[in-house]
Design a protein around this motif. Structure first.
Motif, short mmCIF file in Angstrom:
data_model
loop_
_atom_site.label_atom_id
_atom_site.label_comp_id
_atom_site.label_asym_id
_atom_site.label_seq_id
_atom_site.Cartn_x
_atom_site.Cartn_y
_atom_site.Cartn_z
N ALA A 171 84.92 16.05 86.84
CA ALA A 171 86.05 15.53 86.04
C ALA A 171 87.37 16.17 86.44
N LYS A 172 87.33 17.45 86.78
CA LYS A 172 88.59 18.18 87.02
C LYS A 172 89.06 18.13 88.47
N MET A 173 88.17 17.81 89.38
CA MET A 173 88.56 17.78 90.80
C MET A 173 89.68 16.78 91.05
N PRO A 174 89.59 15.53 90.52
CA PRO A 174 90.70 14.59 90.73
C PRO A 174 92.00 15.10 90.09
N THR A 175 91.88 15.70 88.92
CA THR A 175 93.08 16.21 88.22
C THR A 175 93.74 17.30 89.06
N ILE A 176 92.92 18.20 89.58
CA ILE A 176 93.45 19.30 90.41
C ILE A 176 94.06 18.76 91.70
N CYS A 177 93.39 17.82 92.35
CA CYS A 177 93.94 17.24 93.60
C CYS A 177 95.27 16.56 93.33
N MET A 225 90.04 3.36 98.01
CA MET A 225 89.74 4.76 97.63
C MET A 225 88.27 4.90 97.23
N ASN A 226 87.75 3.92 96.47
CA ASN A 226 86.32 3.97 96.11
C ASN A 226 85.47 4.02 97.37
N LYS A 227 85.80 3.15 98.32
CA LYS A 227 85.02 3.10 99.57
C LYS A 227 85.12 4.42 100.32
N LEU A 228 86.34 4.95 100.45
CA LEU A 228 86.53 6.21 101.20
C LEU A 228 85.78 7.35 100.53
N LEU A 229 85.83 7.42 99.21
CA LEU A 229 85.12 8.52 98.52
C LEU A 229 83.61 8.36 98.68
N ILE A 230 83.12 7.12 98.61
CA ILE A 230 81.68 6.88 98.82
C ILE A 230 81.27 7.30 100.23
N LEU A 231 82.11 6.95 101.20
CA LEU A 231 81.75 7.24 102.61
C LEU A 231 81.75 8.73 102.91
N HIS A 232 82.38 9.52 102.04
CA HIS A 232 82.41 10.97 102.24
C HIS A 232 81.46 11.71 101.30
N PHE A 386 94.79 15.17 103.36
CA PHE A 386 93.62 14.39 103.76
C PHE A 386 92.32 15.15 103.54
N THR A 387 92.28 16.43 103.89
CA THR A 387 91.01 17.15 103.80
C THR A 387 90.64 17.42 102.35
N ALA A 388 91.67 17.56 101.49
CA ALA A 388 91.40 17.70 100.05
C ALA A 388 90.75 16.41 99.52
N LEU A 389 91.15 15.27 100.08
CA LEU A 389 90.55 13.98 99.68
C LEU A 389 89.11 13.90 100.18
N PHE A 390 88.85 14.48 101.35
CA PHE A 390 87.47 14.56 101.85
C PHE A 390 86.64 15.38 100.87
N ALA A 391 87.20 16.50 100.40
CA ALA A 391 86.49 17.37 99.45
C ALA A 391 86.22 16.63 98.14
N LEU A 392 87.19 15.84 97.69
CA LEU A 392 87.02 15.04 96.46
C LEU A 392 85.83 14.10 96.59
N GLY A 393 85.70 13.49 97.76
CA GLY A 393 84.56 12.59 97.99
C GLY A 393 83.25 13.35 98.12
N ARG A 394 83.30 14.50 98.79
CA ARG A 394 82.07 15.26 99.09
C ARG A 394 81.51 16.03 97.92
#
Ligand code: SDX
Length: 433
Positions: A171-177, A225-232, A386-394
């Protein structure tokens, strides 16, 4: 199901014969179980970079590098990217099954309860110089959550308490990013709007201005964004997932464990590659767009330059995620009416590399990072996010790997080594050296 009873492995060493069990996975992968090797033979194995070493059995993700296959809990990445949303895939990774309607609503609702972060956490931002790298901030913020939820430090806490920590992180990862982005832009933080779905809420916190009352995330962007997060979301025992398993095996709390995963992901050879790819494409563009010159540089052993976003430890065929992202890239840029010249450079670079014997012989193909940054930029993220977004997905993948390791009570990870240093020698007092 393949016959899981294979012949044992016979090893002859110094005139003795030893037998070790062979394990065959549900997809036919084979391993020699050497857990008794040192006790029975006195030998250890040496496999620098773990290129041939399995660290665990796992039910979460299956990769076939030769065929370019990626499945999560048996579902193909193509199906998940096309038909599911990110929170459904997070549930699948964590629980082993796709959620039904009620299960999804409960999961979604329980996450919405935890989207806020303690206001004091914003003070941490004040200590970072403007323009600090988002990954350094993300590591600090995630590990700082352990200070606000000290019960998470108890390795013997209840399953319900562990699950609350999992929900808090998701829950907090998107808020922090989003906070990291806002601080980087010098804009006031936008708080979570729990009437929005997970991805829309993240985009709202990121791109809505506090004075902007009618901001609505573009559905094209929400879908991308849904697709990118799923792919990571997960990728079996990659560098950062293995870091999470290793740190988690010491019973460190989950906030510290995930912060370690973010740290491992930051490296340019791993998740940091998506930022490096965009910077590489911009350099090629600034240099006049001569892609062959840069392909030649990547082949030159005397030149440290590597074609970022190309090559993979496991995929010796196309990374299936790269194929989906490349198609999504075209789709998003067309629907947003964006003509990004680096996309054309990326396509030319891919074409040149895929016909070059150096890359063909080494089976180097575009990986997940090659096109993702072009979409992130089209959506409006700065390259360093970009890499923080990778972390959000992972994140759900890391948690699923940690959960599997900890519920199986796996022992603390502690590899062996072969010592090649000085043999015993006497101490010589400084005056006599
Ligand atoms: C991710 O493991 C995962 O699953 C990771 C990941 C995930 O989802 O978690 O998929 C995410 O990290 C993707 C990879 C992102 N990194 C990059 O794009 C950085 C560029 N790629 C490389 O540095 C490299 O390909 C790695 C790190 C990805 C893989 O390296 P390996 O498996 O250790 O292979 P290697 O370095 O031994 O390379 C083998 C040969 C070498 O040449 P030779 O010594 O045989 O002559 O291929 C060459 C390398 O020099 N090579 C490259 C190259 N990648 C490998 N040459 C030029 N450009 C490249 N990109």
């Amino acid at each position: 199901m393949p016959d899981n009873k294979a012949q044992n492995c016979i090893i002859n060493l110094e005139g003795n014969t030893y037998e070790f069990p062979v394990i065959i996975g549900s997809e036919g992968e084979k391993a020699i179980d050497i857990s008794k090797l040192r006790d029975t033979t006195g030998y250890v194995t040496l496999d620098i970079g773990y290129k041939n070493t399995g660290a665990t059995k796992s039910n979460i993700t299956f990769l076939d590098g030769e065929l370019g296959i990626l499945r999560h809990r048996g579902y193909s990445i193509e199906d998940l990217a096309e038909k599911a949303n990110f929170l459904e895939v997070a549930y699948l990774l964590l629980k082993g099954e796709l959620p039904n309607k009620d299960q999804f609503e409960d999961f979604d609702e329980s996450i919405r309860h935890h989207t806020l972060v303690n206001e004091d956490l914003q003070n941490i931002f004040k200590t970072f110089p403007t323009g600090s790298h988002p990954m350094g901030q993300l590591i600090a913020m995630i590990s700082s959550l352990s200070a606000y939820y000290p019960k998470a430090l108890d390795p013997n806490r209840s399953a319900e308490s562990k699950n609350r920590t999992v929900l808090r992180l998701l829950a907090k990862m998107p808020t922090i990013c989003a906070m990291i982005y806002k601080k980087r832009m010098g804009h006031p933080v936008v708080y979570p709007n729990n009437n929005l779905d997970y991805v829309s809420n993240f985009l709202n916190m990121t791109f809505k201005h506090v004075s902007d009352s009618d901001y609505q995330p573009d559905p094209v962007v929400v879908d991308a964004m849904n697709k990118l997060l799923i792919l990571h979301a997960d990728h079996e025992q990659n560098c950062s997932a293995s870091t999470v398993r290793l740190v988690g095996s010491s019973q460190a709390n989950l906030y510290a464990t995930i912060a370690a995963g973010v740290a491992a992901l930051w490296g340019p050879l791993h998740g940091g590659a998506n930022q490096e790819v965009l910077e590489m494409l911009e350099s090629i563009k600034a240099d006049g767009g001569n892609v062959q010159k840069w392909v030649d540089k990547a082949k030159d052993k005397n030149d440290p330059f590597r074609l970022m976003g190309f090559g993979h430890r496991v995929y010796k065929n196309f990374d299936p995620r790269a194929k989906i992202i490349k198609k999504t890239c075209d789709d998003v840029l067309n629907r947003l009416g964006i003509n990004d010249p680096v996309l054309e450079i990326a396509k030319k670079l891919e074409e040149a590399a895929l016909t070059d014997p150096y890359f063909v012989e080494r089976k180097l193909y575009p990986n997940v990072d090659f096109y993702s940054g072009i979409i992130y930029r089209a959506i409006g993220f700065p390259t360093e996010m970009f890499t923080a977004l990778f972390a959000l997905g992972r994140l759900p993948g890391w948690i699923a790997q940690w959960q599997e390791m900890s519920t199986e009570n796996q022992p603390i990870g502690r590899p062996r080594q072969i010592y090649t240093g000085q043999t015993p020698r006497s101490f010589i007092p400084r005056g006599e050296r």
